[in-house]
Design a protein around this motif. Sequence first.
Motif, mmCIF file in Angstrom:
data_model
loop_
_atom_site.group_PDB
_atom_site.id
_atom_site.type_symbol
_atom_site.label_atom_id
_atom_site.label_comp_id
_atom_site.label_asym_id
_atom_site.label_seq_id
_atom_site.Cartn_x
_atom_site.Cartn_y
_atom_site.Cartn_z
ATOM 1 N N GLY A 58 0.784 -1.225 0.000
ATOM 2 C CA GLY A 58 0.000 0.000 0.000
ATOM 3 C C GLY A 58 0.811 1.269 0.000
ATOM 4 N N VAL A 59 2.145 1.175 -0.198
ATOM 5 C CA VAL A 59 3.022 2.349 -0.186
ATOM 6 C C VAL A 59 3.614 2.520 -1.586
ATOM 7 C CG1 VAL A 59 5.105 3.370 0.827
ATOM 8 C CG2 VAL A 59 3.560 2.015 2.251
ATOM 9 N N PRO A 60 3.663 3.737 -2.115
ATOM 10 C CA PRO A 60 4.269 3.946 -3.439
ATOM 11 C C PRO A 60 5.705 3.423 -3.489
ATOM 12 C CG PRO A 60 3.119 5.910 -2.706
ATOM 13 C CD PRO A 60 3.109 4.981 -1.555
ATOM 14 N N VAL A 61 6.086 2.969 -4.681
ATOM 15 C CA VAL A 61 7.402 2.336 -4.846
ATOM 16 C C VAL A 61 8.553 3.256 -4.426
ATOM 17 C CG1 VAL A 61 9.003 1.362 -6.528
ATOM 18 C CG2 VAL A 61 6.569 0.793 -6.643
ATOM 19 N N ILE B 253 12.806 4.277 0.018
ATOM 20 C CA ILE B 253 13.325 5.179 1.048
ATOM 21 C C ILE B 253 13.101 4.598 2.450
ATOM 22 C CG2 ILE B 253 13.056 7.465 2.097
ATOM 23 C CD1 ILE B 253 12.287 8.504 -0.684
ATOM 24 N N LEU B 254 11.929 4.000 2.666
ATOM 25 C CA LEU B 254 11.565 3.530 4.005
ATOM 26 C C LEU B 254 12.215 2.209 4.382
ATOM 27 C CD1 LEU B 254 7.755 4.408 4.126
ATOM 28 C CD2 LEU B 254 9.637 5.591 5.269
ATOM 29 N N GLU C 220 -4.679 -7.975 1.034
ATOM 30 C CA GLU C 220 -5.661 -7.530 0.036
ATOM 31 C C GLU C 220 -6.333 -6.235 0.508
ATOM 32 O OE1 GLU C 220 -8.353 -10.619 -0.806
ATOM 33 O OE2 GLU C 220 -6.869 -11.982 -1.680
ATOM 34 N N HIS C 221 -6.685 -6.208 1.796
ATOM 35 C CA HIS C 221 -7.325 -5.009 2.346
ATOM 36 C C HIS C 221 -6.346 -3.840 2.333
ATOM 37 C CE1 HIS C 221 -8.593 -2.275 5.627
ATOM 38 N NE2 HIS C 221 -9.821 -2.538 5.164
ATOM 39 N N GLU C 222 -5.065 -4.113 2.642
ATOM 40 C CA GLU C 222 -4.055 -3.046 2.662
ATOM 41 C C GLU C 222 -3.842 -2.469 1.262
ATOM 42 O OE1 GLU C 222 -0.685 -4.837 4.408
ATOM 43 O OE2 GLU C 222 -1.382 -4.599 6.452
ATOM 44 N N GLU C 223 -3.771 -3.342 0.240
ATOM 45 C CA GLU C 223 -3.571 -2.854 -1.104
ATOM 46 C C GLU C 223 -4.749 -2.031 -1.572
ATOM 47 O OE1 GLU C 223 -0.975 -2.946 -2.798
ATOM 48 O OE2 GLU C 223 0.291 -4.476 -1.876
ATOM 49 N N ALA C 224 -5.965 -2.490 -1.222
ATOM 50 C CA ALA C 224 -7.157 -1.743 -1.608
ATOM 51 C C ALA C 224 -7.204 -0.401 -0.930
ATOM 52 C CB ALA C 224 -8.413 -2.565 -1.269
ATOM 53 N N HIS C 225 -6.789 -0.382 0.324
ATOM 54 C CA HIS C 225 -6.788 0.873 1.068
ATOM 55 C C HIS C 225 -5.766 1.844 0.478
ATOM 56 C CE1 HIS C 225 -7.206 3.559 4.473
ATOM 57 N NE2 HIS C 225 -5.890 3.573 4.614
#
Length: 365
Positions: A262-265, A270-271, A360-365
Amino acid sequence: MPRKISLKPITLLLLLTAFVSFGQDGHHNDEPKPDDKAERKAYIQHHLKDSHDFGIASYTTDSGEKKHIGFPLPVILWDGGLKIFSSSKFHHEETVAEVDGDFYKIYHGMIYKTDAEGVIHYDDAHHPTNIKPLDLSITKSVVMIIVTALLMFLLFGSLGKSYGKNGGIAKGAGRFFEPIILYIRDDIAIPNIGKKHYKKYMSFLLTVFFFVWFLNIFGLTPLGVNVTGNIAITFSLAILTYLITTFTAKKDYWKHIFWMPGVPVPMKIILAPIELLGTIIKPFSLLIRLYANMQAGHIVLMSLIALMYLFNSIVGSSLSFFLSFAISLIEVLVALLQAYIFTMLSALYFGMAVEEHDHEHEEAH
Protein backbone atom coordinates in the motif's frame (compact mmCIF):
# COMPACT_ATOMS: atom_id res chain seq x y z
CA MET A 1 -5.70 45.32 79.27
CA PRO A 2 -2.11 44.31 78.62
CA ARG A 3 -1.72 42.08 75.60
CA LYS A 4 -0.72 38.51 76.37
CA ILE A 5 2.15 37.07 74.39
CA SER A 6 2.22 33.34 73.75
CA LEU A 7 5.63 31.86 74.46
CA LYS A 8 4.97 28.52 72.76
CA PRO A 9 6.20 29.46 69.25
CA ILE A 10 9.23 31.27 70.70
CA THR A 11 10.05 28.33 72.94
CA LEU A 12 9.74 25.92 70.00
CA LEU A 13 12.03 28.08 67.87
CA LEU A 14 14.65 28.24 70.64
CA LEU A 15 14.52 24.48 71.16
CA LEU A 16 14.89 23.85 67.43
CA THR A 17 17.86 26.23 67.24
CA ALA A 18 19.48 24.52 70.20
CA PHE A 19 18.91 21.09 68.61
CA VAL A 20 20.53 22.16 65.34
CA SER A 21 23.45 23.75 67.19
CA PHE A 22 23.91 20.61 69.29
CA GLY A 23 23.90 18.42 66.19
CA GLN A 24 26.80 20.34 64.65
CA ASP A 25 30.32 19.61 65.78
CA GLY A 26 33.41 21.72 65.34
CA HIS A 27 34.17 20.25 61.91
CA HIS A 28 30.72 20.67 60.40
CA ASN A 29 31.49 23.88 58.52
CA ASP A 30 34.88 22.66 57.38
CA GLU A 31 35.35 21.36 53.88
CA PRO A 32 35.79 17.57 53.79
CA LYS A 33 39.32 16.40 53.35
CA PRO A 34 40.38 15.52 49.81
CA ASP A 35 41.13 11.98 51.01
CA ASP A 36 37.55 11.66 52.29
CA LYS A 37 36.15 12.85 48.96
CA ALA A 38 38.31 10.43 47.02
CA GLU A 39 37.41 7.58 49.35
CA ARG A 40 33.67 8.18 48.99
CA LYS A 41 33.95 8.43 45.22
CA ALA A 42 36.04 5.26 45.08
CA TYR A 43 33.49 3.45 47.26
CA ILE A 44 30.60 4.38 44.96
CA GLN A 45 32.56 3.36 41.86
CA HIS A 46 33.55 0.08 43.52
CA HIS A 47 29.88 -0.66 44.20
CA LEU A 48 28.91 0.03 40.60
CA LYS A 49 31.62 -1.96 38.85
CA ASP A 50 32.26 -5.69 38.68
CA SER A 51 35.13 -7.24 40.64
CA HIS A 52 37.27 -10.38 40.64
CA ASP A 53 36.59 -11.11 44.32
CA PHE A 54 33.30 -11.22 46.20
CA GLY A 55 33.67 -8.38 48.67
CA ILE A 56 30.77 -7.89 51.07
CA ALA A 57 32.14 -5.19 53.38
CA SER A 58 35.37 -3.62 54.59
CA TYR A 59 36.46 -1.73 57.67
CA THR A 60 39.57 -0.11 59.13
CA THR A 61 40.90 -1.20 62.49
CA ASP A 62 42.16 1.15 65.20
CA SER A 63 45.69 0.45 64.06
CA GLY A 64 44.85 1.69 60.53
CA GLU A 65 44.78 -1.77 58.93
CA LYS A 66 42.03 -2.28 56.37
CA LYS A 67 40.08 -5.52 56.71
CA HIS A 68 37.90 -7.05 53.99
CA ILE A 69 34.93 -9.36 54.45
CA GLY A 70 34.34 -11.67 51.50
CA PHE A 71 35.94 -14.49 49.57
CA PRO A 72 38.17 -14.83 46.49
CA LEU A 73 36.99 -16.03 43.09
CA PRO A 74 38.76 -18.02 40.36
CA VAL A 75 40.66 -15.97 37.79
CA ILE A 76 40.77 -17.59 34.34
CA LEU A 77 43.07 -16.01 31.75
CA TRP A 78 44.13 -17.01 28.25
CA ASP A 79 47.66 -15.68 27.71
CA GLY A 80 49.42 -18.05 25.36
CA GLY A 81 47.71 -20.80 27.31
CA LEU A 82 45.09 -21.27 30.01
CA LYS A 83 46.01 -19.87 33.42
CA ILE A 84 43.77 -20.42 36.44
CA PHE A 85 44.50 -19.00 39.89
CA SER A 86 42.74 -17.43 42.86
CA SER A 87 41.96 -13.71 42.97
CA SER A 88 43.49 -13.67 46.47
CA LYS A 89 46.86 -13.25 44.72
CA PHE A 90 45.80 -9.70 43.85
CA HIS A 91 45.07 -9.01 47.55
CA HIS A 92 41.95 -6.93 46.77
CA GLU A 93 43.59 -5.31 43.70
CA GLU A 94 46.47 -3.97 45.79
CA THR A 95 49.33 -6.24 44.68
CA VAL A 96 50.73 -7.90 41.56
CA ALA A 97 49.94 -11.58 40.97
CA GLU A 98 52.70 -13.90 39.77
CA VAL A 99 51.60 -16.94 37.74
CA ASP A 100 54.09 -19.25 36.04
CA GLY A 101 56.69 -16.50 35.87
CA ASP A 102 54.28 -13.90 34.43
CA PHE A 103 52.96 -10.91 36.35
CA TYR A 104 49.42 -9.52 36.22
CA LYS A 105 47.78 -6.48 37.74
CA ILE A 106 44.18 -5.29 38.03
CA TYR A 107 43.89 -1.70 36.82
CA HIS A 108 40.44 -0.05 36.66
CA GLY A 109 38.79 -3.45 36.78
CA MET A 110 40.85 -4.88 33.90
CA ILE A 111 43.70 -7.38 34.16
CA TYR A 112 46.93 -6.31 32.41
CA LYS A 113 50.21 -8.09 31.97
CA THR A 114 53.02 -6.22 33.69
CA ASP A 115 56.34 -6.66 35.46
CA ALA A 116 57.18 -7.53 39.06
CA GLU A 117 56.74 -3.90 40.10
CA GLY A 118 53.31 -3.58 38.44
CA VAL A 119 54.24 -0.75 36.07
CA ILE A 120 51.48 0.35 33.68
CA HIS A 121 52.56 2.08 30.46
CA TYR A 122 50.40 4.67 28.72
CA ASP A 123 50.03 6.17 25.26
CA ASP A 124 49.56 9.85 24.45
CA ALA A 125 45.85 9.63 25.32
CA HIS A 126 46.74 8.11 28.72
CA HIS A 127 45.37 4.70 27.78
CA PRO A 128 47.19 1.60 29.07
CA THR A 129 49.39 -0.05 26.44
CA ASN A 130 50.17 -3.18 28.45
CA ILE A 131 49.10 -6.52 27.02
CA LYS A 132 45.58 -7.41 28.15
CA PRO A 133 45.01 -11.20 28.19
CA LEU A 134 41.60 -12.70 27.42
CA ASP A 135 39.72 -12.59 30.72
CA LEU A 136 37.29 -15.51 31.29
CA SER A 137 37.16 -15.13 35.06
CA ILE A 138 34.26 -15.94 37.35
CA THR A 139 33.56 -12.42 38.59
CA LYS A 140 31.16 -11.15 41.23
CA SER A 141 28.41 -10.57 38.66
CA VAL A 142 28.86 -14.05 37.19
CA VAL A 143 28.48 -15.57 40.67
CA MET A 144 25.19 -13.73 41.19
CA ILE A 145 23.95 -14.79 37.76
CA ILE A 146 24.69 -18.43 38.65
CA VAL A 147 23.02 -18.03 42.07
CA THR A 148 19.95 -16.45 40.46
CA ALA A 149 19.75 -19.19 37.83
CA LEU A 150 19.97 -21.93 40.49
CA LEU A 151 17.36 -20.14 42.61
CA MET A 152 14.96 -19.92 39.67
CA PHE A 153 15.59 -23.54 38.72
CA LEU A 154 14.85 -24.80 42.25
CA LEU A 155 11.94 -22.45 42.85
CA PHE A 156 10.03 -23.00 39.63
CA GLY A 157 11.03 -26.67 39.42
CA SER A 158 9.34 -27.27 42.77
CA LEU A 159 6.40 -25.12 41.63
CA GLY A 160 5.93 -27.33 38.55
CA LYS A 161 6.08 -30.49 40.67
CA SER A 162 3.50 -29.15 43.12
CA TYR A 163 1.19 -28.42 40.17
CA GLY A 164 1.46 -32.02 39.05
CA LYS A 165 0.92 -33.51 42.50
CA ASN A 166 -1.96 -31.26 43.58
CA GLY A 167 -4.00 -31.22 40.40
CA GLY A 168 -2.96 -27.77 39.17
CA ILE A 169 -3.02 -26.10 42.60
CA ALA A 170 0.08 -24.27 43.79
CA LYS A 171 1.47 -24.89 47.27
CA GLY A 172 3.93 -22.97 49.44
CA ALA A 173 5.87 -20.23 47.67
CA GLY A 174 4.01 -21.09 44.46
CA ARG A 175 0.95 -19.29 45.81
CA PHE A 176 2.90 -16.04 45.66
CA PHE A 177 4.39 -16.56 42.20
CA GLU A 178 1.34 -18.11 40.52
CA PRO A 179 -0.58 -14.79 40.15
CA ILE A 180 2.54 -13.19 38.65
CA ILE A 181 2.93 -16.01 36.12
CA LEU A 182 -0.74 -15.76 35.19
CA TYR A 183 -0.44 -12.00 34.85
CA ILE A 184 2.49 -12.34 32.43
CA ARG A 185 0.48 -14.84 30.40
CA ASP A 186 -2.91 -13.09 30.41
CA ASP A 187 -1.90 -9.42 30.43
CA ILE A 188 1.45 -9.37 28.64
CA ALA A 189 1.88 -12.37 26.34
CA ILE A 190 -1.65 -12.95 24.98
CA PRO A 191 -2.61 -9.27 24.32
CA ASN A 192 0.70 -8.50 22.57
CA ILE A 193 1.43 -11.78 20.78
CA GLY A 194 -1.99 -13.35 20.36
CA LYS A 195 -3.51 -16.63 21.52
CA LYS A 196 -2.26 -18.46 18.46
CA HIS A 197 1.48 -17.89 18.98
CA TYR A 198 2.04 -16.80 22.60
CA LYS A 199 2.88 -20.25 24.01
CA LYS A 200 6.21 -20.61 22.23
CA TYR A 201 7.41 -17.31 23.76
CA MET A 202 6.19 -17.88 27.32
CA SER A 203 9.31 -19.66 28.52
CA PHE A 204 11.54 -16.75 27.50
CA LEU A 205 9.16 -14.08 28.84
CA LEU A 206 8.86 -15.77 32.23
CA THR A 207 12.60 -16.40 32.43
CA VAL A 208 13.65 -12.85 31.53
CA PHE A 209 11.06 -11.30 33.87
CA PHE A 210 12.10 -13.21 36.98
CA PHE A 211 15.78 -13.11 36.03
CA VAL A 212 15.82 -9.31 35.80
CA TRP A 213 13.58 -8.92 38.85
CA PHE A 214 15.66 -11.17 41.10
CA LEU A 215 18.93 -9.58 40.00
CA ASN A 216 17.51 -6.11 40.65
CA ILE A 217 16.43 -7.17 44.14
CA PHE A 218 19.83 -8.70 44.87
CA GLY A 219 21.36 -5.36 43.90
CA LEU A 220 19.46 -3.68 46.74
CA THR A 221 20.71 -6.08 49.40
CA PRO A 222 23.87 -5.57 51.48
CA LEU A 223 25.64 -7.83 48.97
CA GLY A 224 25.77 -4.77 46.73
CA VAL A 225 25.87 -6.57 43.38
CA ASN A 226 24.85 -4.23 40.59
CA VAL A 227 24.46 -6.87 37.86
CA THR A 228 21.76 -5.19 35.76
CA GLY A 229 23.77 -1.96 35.99
CA ASN A 230 26.39 -3.70 33.85
CA ILE A 231 25.80 -2.86 30.20
CA ALA A 232 27.25 -6.22 29.09
CA ILE A 233 24.42 -8.02 30.92
CA THR A 234 21.64 -5.85 29.51
CA PHE A 235 23.26 -6.08 26.07
CA SER A 236 23.13 -9.90 26.25
CA LEU A 237 19.45 -9.87 27.23
CA ALA A 238 18.62 -7.44 24.42
CA ILE A 239 20.52 -9.60 21.91
CA LEU A 240 18.44 -12.62 22.95
CA THR A 241 15.25 -10.64 22.32
CA TYR A 242 16.59 -9.51 18.94
CA LEU A 243 17.60 -13.04 17.88
CA ILE A 244 14.29 -14.58 18.91
CA THR A 245 12.39 -11.83 17.10
CA THR A 246 14.52 -12.23 13.96
CA PHE A 247 14.52 -16.01 13.68
CA THR A 248 10.87 -16.55 14.56
CA ALA A 249 9.51 -13.71 12.42
CA LYS A 250 7.07 -14.59 9.66
CA LYS A 251 7.29 -13.63 6.01
CA ASP A 252 4.80 -10.83 6.55
CA TYR A 253 7.12 -9.20 9.07
CA TRP A 254 9.97 -8.94 6.57
CA LYS A 255 7.61 -7.92 3.79
CA HIS A 256 6.45 -4.95 5.85
CA ILE A 257 10.09 -3.95 6.37
CA PHE A 258 11.50 -4.28 2.85
CA TRP A 259 8.38 -3.84 0.67
CA MET A 260 5.48 -2.27 2.57
CA PRO A 261 2.07 -3.01 1.00
CA GLY A 262 0.00 0.00 0.00
CA VAL A 263 3.02 2.35 -0.19
CA PRO A 264 4.27 3.95 -3.44
CA VAL A 265 7.40 2.34 -4.85
CA PRO A 266 9.69 5.39 -4.34
CA MET A 267 8.63 5.54 -0.70
CA LYS A 268 9.27 1.82 -0.30
CA ILE A 269 12.86 2.32 -1.41
CA ILE A 270 13.32 5.18 1.05
CA LEU A 271 11.57 3.53 4.00
CA ALA A 272 13.14 0.07 3.70
CA PRO A 273 16.58 1.06 5.18
CA ILE A 274 14.84 3.03 7.92
CA GLU A 275 12.61 0.09 8.87
CA LEU A 276 15.60 -2.26 8.83
CA LEU A 277 17.51 0.10 11.12
CA GLY A 278 14.49 0.16 13.42
CA THR A 279 14.81 -3.59 14.03
CA ILE A 280 18.24 -2.88 15.56
CA ILE A 281 17.23 0.27 17.44
CA LYS A 282 14.39 -1.48 19.28
CA PRO A 283 16.57 -3.97 21.21
CA PHE A 284 19.17 -1.21 21.69
CA SER A 285 16.55 0.84 23.51
CA LEU A 286 15.86 -2.19 25.70
CA LEU A 287 19.44 -2.49 26.91
CA ILE A 288 19.90 1.26 27.45
CA ARG A 289 16.64 1.63 29.39
CA LEU A 290 17.40 -1.18 31.84
CA TYR A 291 21.08 -0.27 32.22
CA ALA A 292 20.55 3.47 32.68
CA ASN A 293 17.70 3.17 35.17
CA MET A 294 19.44 0.66 37.42
CA GLN A 295 22.81 2.43 37.21
CA ALA A 296 21.27 5.82 37.99
CA GLY A 297 19.28 4.40 40.89
CA HIS A 298 22.38 2.94 42.52
CA ILE A 299 24.36 6.15 42.01
CA VAL A 300 21.64 8.26 43.65
CA LEU A 301 21.25 5.84 46.55
CA MET A 302 24.99 5.56 47.23
CA SER A 303 25.40 9.34 46.96
CA LEU A 304 22.68 9.89 49.58
CA ILE A 305 24.38 7.44 51.90
CA ALA A 306 27.67 9.30 51.41
CA LEU A 307 25.90 12.54 52.40
CA MET A 308 25.39 11.17 55.91
CA TYR A 309 29.17 11.25 56.39
CA LEU A 310 29.52 14.54 54.54
CA PHE A 311 27.05 16.46 56.75
CA ASN A 312 28.48 14.95 59.95
CA SER A 313 25.57 16.26 62.04
CA ILE A 314 22.44 14.88 63.64
CA VAL A 315 20.07 16.89 61.45
CA GLY A 316 21.89 16.50 58.14
CA SER A 317 22.72 12.83 58.62
CA SER A 318 19.17 12.05 59.78
CA LEU A 319 17.65 13.75 56.75
CA SER A 320 20.04 11.88 54.44
CA PHE A 321 19.17 8.61 56.15
CA PHE A 322 15.41 9.05 55.77
CA LEU A 323 15.81 10.24 52.19
CA SER A 324 18.02 7.25 51.29
CA PHE A 325 15.49 4.96 52.99
CA ALA A 326 12.67 6.46 50.90
CA ILE A 327 14.74 6.08 47.72
CA SER A 328 15.41 2.45 48.67
CA LEU A 329 11.68 1.79 48.82
CA ILE A 330 11.26 3.43 45.43
CA GLU A 331 14.11 1.29 44.07
CA VAL A 332 12.21 -1.84 45.14
CA LEU A 333 9.33 -0.67 42.95
CA VAL A 334 11.74 0.26 40.12
CA ALA A 335 13.29 -3.22 40.29
CA LEU A 336 9.89 -4.75 39.54
CA LEU A 337 8.93 -2.05 37.05
CA GLN A 338 12.07 -2.51 34.94
CA ALA A 339 11.51 -6.27 34.77
CA TYR A 340 7.92 -5.61 33.67
CA ILE A 341 8.95 -3.06 31.00
CA PHE A 342 11.63 -5.35 29.54
CA THR A 343 9.17 -8.26 29.38
CA MET A 344 6.36 -6.12 27.96
CA LEU A 345 8.49 -4.65 25.16
CA SER A 346 9.95 -8.07 24.32
CA ALA A 347 6.41 -9.46 24.00
CA LEU A 348 5.47 -6.47 21.83
CA TYR A 349 8.38 -7.15 19.45
CA PHE A 350 7.47 -10.86 19.30
CA GLY A 351 3.90 -9.92 18.49
CA MET A 352 5.04 -7.71 15.62
CA ALA A 353 7.14 -10.58 14.27
CA VAL A 354 4.27 -13.09 14.12
CA GLU A 355 1.45 -10.67 13.30
CA GLU A 356 -0.69 -11.75 10.35
CA HIS A 357 -1.79 -9.07 7.88
CA ASP A 358 -4.62 -8.81 5.40
CA HIS A 359 -2.64 -7.72 2.33
CA GLU A 360 -5.66 -7.53 0.04
CA HIS A 361 -7.32 -5.01 2.35
CA GLU A 362 -4.06 -3.05 2.66
CA GLU A 363 -3.57 -2.85 -1.10
CA ALA A 364 -7.16 -1.74 -1.61
CA HIS A 365 -6.79 0.87 1.07
